[in-house]
Each structure stands twice: as C-alpha cells, then as structure tokens.
Design an enzyme around this catalytic site. Structure first.
Site, PDB file in Angstrom:
ATOM      1  N   HIS A 242      -2.999  82.045  13.525  1.00 15.49           N
ATOM      2  CA  HIS A 242      -4.421  81.703  13.508  1.00 15.49           C
ATOM      3  C   HIS A 242      -4.525  80.231  13.119  1.00 15.49           C
ATOM      4  O   HIS A 242      -3.883  79.799  12.161  1.00 15.49           O
ATOM      5  CB  HIS A 242      -5.154  82.590  12.491  1.00 15.49           C
ATOM      6  N   GLU A 255     -13.050  82.174  12.323  1.00 17.29           N
ATOM      7  CA  GLU A 255     -13.392  81.534  13.588  1.00 17.29           C
ATOM      8  C   GLU A 255     -14.904  81.405  13.750  1.00 17.29           C
ATOM      9  O   GLU A 255     -15.387  80.588  14.526  1.00 17.29           O
ATOM     10  CB  GLU A 255     -12.801  82.389  14.720  1.00 17.29           C
ATOM     11  N   ARG A 258     -16.266  77.821  13.324  1.00 16.49           N
ATOM     12  CA  ARG A 258     -16.297  77.018  14.558  1.00 16.49           C
ATOM     13  C   ARG A 258     -17.316  77.595  15.533  1.00 16.49           C
ATOM     14  O   ARG A 258     -18.077  76.857  16.153  1.00 16.49           O
ATOM     15  CB  ARG A 258     -14.899  76.976  15.198  1.00 16.49           C
ATOM     16  N   ARG A 279      -6.889  80.855  20.319  1.00 18.15           N
ATOM     17  CA  ARG A 279      -6.188  80.598  19.060  1.00 18.15           C
ATOM     18  C   ARG A 279      -4.823  79.944  19.265  1.00 18.15           C
ATOM     19  O   ARG A 279      -4.427  79.075  18.492  1.00 18.15           O
ATOM     20  CB  ARG A 279      -6.020  81.916  18.303  1.00 18.15           C
ATOM     21  N   HIS A 382      -0.912  85.711  11.832  1.00 14.12           N
ATOM     22  CA  HIS A 382      -2.176  86.439  11.737  1.00 14.12           C
ATOM     23  C   HIS A 382      -2.178  87.814  12.390  1.00 14.12           C
ATOM     24  O   HIS A 382      -2.787  88.741  11.890  1.00 14.12           O
ATOM     25  CB  HIS A 382      -3.273  85.583  12.358  1.00 14.12           C
ATOM     26  N   HIS A 383      -1.530  87.929  13.535  1.00 13.73           N
ATOM     27  CA  HIS A 383      -1.671  89.200  14.266  1.00 13.73           C
ATOM     28  C   HIS A 383      -0.430  89.420  15.111  1.00 13.73           C
ATOM     29  O   HIS A 383       0.083  88.500  15.726  1.00 13.73           O
ATOM     30  CB  HIS A 383      -2.916  89.129  15.161  1.00 13.73           C
ATOM     31  N   ARG A 422      -4.245  87.395  21.245  1.00 15.95           N
ATOM     32  CA  ARG A 422      -5.435  88.204  21.033  1.00 15.95           C
ATOM     33  C   ARG A 422      -6.663  87.325  20.837  1.00 15.95           C
ATOM     34  O   ARG A 422      -6.628  86.350  20.097  1.00 15.95           O
ATOM     35  CB  ARG A 422      -5.278  89.113  19.814  1.00 15.95           C
TER      36      ARG A 422
END
Ligand code: ADP
Length: 450
Positions: A242, A255, A258, A279, A382-383, A422
């Site tokens: 991220h 996010e 932004r 991302r 992050h993921h 993602r």
C-alpha cells in the site's frame, strides 16, 4: 463427549462473520473459532470502504454506475490475471451484498472513490468514518443477537477429512492444550499472510524489510490447513504494498484521503504521480524517489470531509501548520516550490483536468484552506492477493480443480478475484459476497448430512 456443530467457521474477520450469520440463517448450528483474543481480524483495520456498482445508495445519490464497467476496471487493475469467472460473479453480487448488510442494520450509504476506479462506488458509513470498525461491530451485533457461539484465543490446527468429507477440527487453546470438535462442514476465513514476514519473503523476496499494515494474526495458517487436505493455491507471489503507510507506527493512511482530495509531493515539494492511479503504480513511484518516501499533503477542507484524517491528527502522525509557508518550513521543503505545486494543482482542480499527471478523479477542492497537514509516508505490505483456489460457490478446489466436499473458504485466504493488484474497496466487497456464499453452501452441505 465431543461437541458437535454443523458448520465451523475458522476466523472472525468480515468473511467469517458474514459466513456464520448466513449459515445460521440457513438453519445450521454454527461455531466461530478465532485464534486472537479479539474479534475482527484484519477487517477491523479496513479504512476506505466497500465497492459495489448499481447499488441502492448509488441510485439514491444519483450516481450512474454499471457493473460491466466495474468488472472491466477491476480486471485492468488486476493486470488481467484475475480469474474472470470468479470476478464476474463477484461483481454481479456486489449490490446484493450492500442490501444484505443494510438489512442487518449496517448501512454503507456514503460513497467515495479509490485508485483505478472511474466512478464513486466505494461505500462507507454515513459519517464518513473508516469502514472496518463499523462493519465488524455491526456484524458482531448480528452474531450475538442470533446466539452464535464464538471461541476466542483458540487456533484451529487441523481439519480432519475422512471418507471424502470433513469430520472434525483440532483446536489449540491459549495454554497450548489440544482438543477436538465435530464438524459437518467448515468455512475457512483465516485471512491473508501480510504479517508473516518469512512467507512474504519466500514468495516475493524484494519485500524483505518492508513494514506491514496488518494485524499480527495475518499469518497465512489457513493456507497451510487447506493445502494439507489437498487444496490448490494460486498467485501466492502477488503481494500488494500500500503506497501510504506512516513508517514509525505502520499506520495506514487511508486511500480515502487521496480520494477526498489530498496530493503526494516529494522532498523537492513537487508532485510526482497521479495520486489516484492503482496502488501498485503509486507505490512504485514512491519507491523510485531517492528517499523512497513522500509527503501526503491536504488542507482543512479535506480533513473536514474525512473522519479518518482526524484520527491521524489526534495520533500525532500529521504535521499541522497555520499556513502553507509554515508547513513548508516544518517539513523542510522550499516554500516557493510547495506554493507553486499547490497553485498548479489548484488550477487543475478548477479546470477539472490534471494536465501534468493525468489525475482524472478526486480533483475535489482547491487546496487552500488552513490549517495545512502533511504526513510522511512510504509503502508497506498490505494485502495478499493469492490464496487457495475456490469456485463461484466458495468450494475449495483440489489440484485437479475439483471441489473438496464440505470445505469452503472466503476472503483473503482465497486467490483469484483480485489478480495482480487489488483495488481499494474490493477486499470488503469480496469478504461479504463470498462470506455469504460460503456460509450458505456450508449450511446446506451440513444439513444434507444430518
Ligand atoms: P478476511 O478479511 O478474509 O475476513 P481477516 O484478516 O479480517 O480476513 O480475518 C481472519 C481472521 O482469522 C483473523 O482474525 C485471524 O486471527 C483468524 N485466524 C487465522 N488463522 C486462524 C486459525 N488457524 N484458527 C483460528 N483463527 C484464525
């Protein structure tokens, strides 16, 4: 005498809770097992919201959306390696999942946008707060009101699979004691492995040393539980960083900041990318800077429209200044450079078109209302997009891509929907859509075994 359940749900994040509620409502006797001392998994930390197209709340707000467009943008964001069948069926059910939640008192009625999307379709609570806490507390209320049993501080260490069907789960409590519970079917909703540095490094060596935004329970043990009974995996090397993580605290800067109008600047005070790109792109731009970090800058109008930003300010993560010049001094940037950057950006806002970096969305306000805020950020793990392979019903598939009977999975432990990247807001949508399906399928499987 062993305890018997129809459906054992492993993990109490959004996917697990949704599955448990649906399985209960479909008539099953359900147990939720969670290895951590608290409910909510990594879902509770989710910030931005839940993507859905053609939802009731979009209609109320007059936002025209189209599921086909949502599908295309997610596929593009995922670099076209998403499992298209899975993705398609996921997108189709997103507005239904929004209704399912609303029906349970969980209303995601405010709408914003995330990187890689062209339309406001990220649903969040009416007060514009972070989605995770609201979602988990709402789901938990539903779990409690239904009398669904929950075991905390208990880790599932083995799924017994005999005679072509699940029979029991082996559990370990916080004292290390092992015992067994009978289960007719299982839903594995154990989340991803972003907090397992070893596993991350194994699949993506270049991420060695990166901070993680995830809770300590995101260790990927569900992948092990399932591969031990024959599950196939996909895309484990697809790990998302991220772009905006405060490095000292590993605090994720949502996010939605932004999406609410903030910009990114480098140490020269210049913008350097389209902040609303996906991302992976924004992260790459930051890593390419000499310092490998950047400032996220916003004004008081952005703050007023985003509850999360207040948390960052309260936590002392943001540098606050009464004027732009003062902010430049505090963050050690040439004041004229920062002034020029904001002046230029404000021009793009008034034109509705960013001629420098091609930002097309979230050109919300001219950044001009003091106080001004800056947070130093860099990417963090992050993921994990990859995971076990499932079909559209949420059945876990074996290496021949045949369903493992009675074994279902949902959420971040699964792979395929998100491809190589993602989109923000798609994780929450994923866990609810597939949580409901896995819960329902597990309940029906168990009842047919009665
Ligand atoms: P998702 O977003 O897919 O719902 P989360 O990360 O929110 O995933 O939740 C997964 C939950 O599963 C976490 O709370 C984690 O602690 C829990 N968990 C992971 N592995 C096990 C296990 N083996 N036994 C019990 N709970 C587990």
């Amino acid at each position: 005498e062993l305890q018997h359940f129809d459906v054992v749900v492993i993990g109490s994040g959004g996917a697990g809770l949704a599955a448990a509620i649906q399985a209960h409502d479909d008539g099953a006797k359900v147990l939720i097992i969670e290895k951590m001392p608290t409910i909510g998994g990594n879902t509770i930390k989710a910030s931005v919201g839940m993507n859905a197209a053609e939802s009731i709340f979009q209609k109320i707000k007059g936002i025209k959306d189209d599921r086909t467009l949502f599908y295309q943008e997610t596929l593009k964001g995922g670099k076209f390696i998403n499992n298209q069948k899975l993705l398609h069926s996921f997108i189709q059910d997103t507005p239904i999942a929004i209704d399912w939640l609303a029906d349970k008192g969980i209303e995601l009625s405010d709408i914003t946008i995330t990187g890689g999307m062209s339309i406001d379709r990220t649903h969040r609570p009416a007060d514009r707060s972070a989605v995770g806490g609201y979602l988990i507390s709402g789901l938990l209320k539903n779990v409690v009101s239904r009398g669904i049993e929950v075991m905390l501080d208990t880790e599932v260490v083995d799924i017994s699979y005999e005679n072509d069907t699940p029979s029991a789960v082996k559990i370990k409590d916080d004292k290390g004691e092992i015992s067994t519970l009978k289960a007719k079917s299982v839903v594995v909703a154990t989340g991803g492995f972003s907090a397992n540095a070893k596993m991350v490094e194994q699949y993506k060596p270049e991420l060695k040393g990166f901070v993680t935004t995830n809770h300590p329970g995101a260790t990927g043990c569900g992948i092990k539980l399932l591969t031990e009974i024959g599950a196939d995996t996909i895309d484990l090397e697809q790990i998302q960083i991220h772009p905006t993580v405060e490095q000292k605290t590993s605090y994720l800067i949502s996010e939605s900041i932004r999406g609410g109008g903030a910009i990114l600047v480098n140490h020269f005070g210049h913008r350097f990318c389209n902040e609303m790109d996906t991302r992976d792109h924004v992260s790459q731009c930051i890593i390419s800077l000499p310092q490998k970090n950047a400032w996220i800058i916003f004004d008081d109008q952005v703050r007023l429209n985003n509850k999360a930003s207040e948390e960052y300010i309260e936590q002392g993560l943001a540098i606050v200044a009464d004027s732009l010049i003062d902010l430049a001094h505090k963050i050690n940037i040439e004041e004229s450079a920062l002034e020029q950057t904001l002046k230029r950006y404000n021009q793009w806002v008034s034109k509705g078109k960013d001629e420098e970096f091609g930002r097309e969305t979230a050109l919300r306000y001219q950044l001009e209302q003091a106080p001004f805020y800056a947070i130093l950020i860099a990417p963090g793990i992050h993921h994990t997009m990859g995971g076990v392979v499932i079909n559209q019903e949420g059945s876990v598939l074996d290496k021949t891509r045949y369903p493992i009977r009675g074994v279902f999975a949902a959420g971040e432990v699964t792979g395929g929907v998100h491809g190589a990247n993602r989109i923000g807001g798609n994780a929450i949508a994923d866990i609810i859509v597939f949580g409901i399906r896995a819960g329902s399928q597990a309940a029906h499987y168990a009842q047919n075994k009665r």
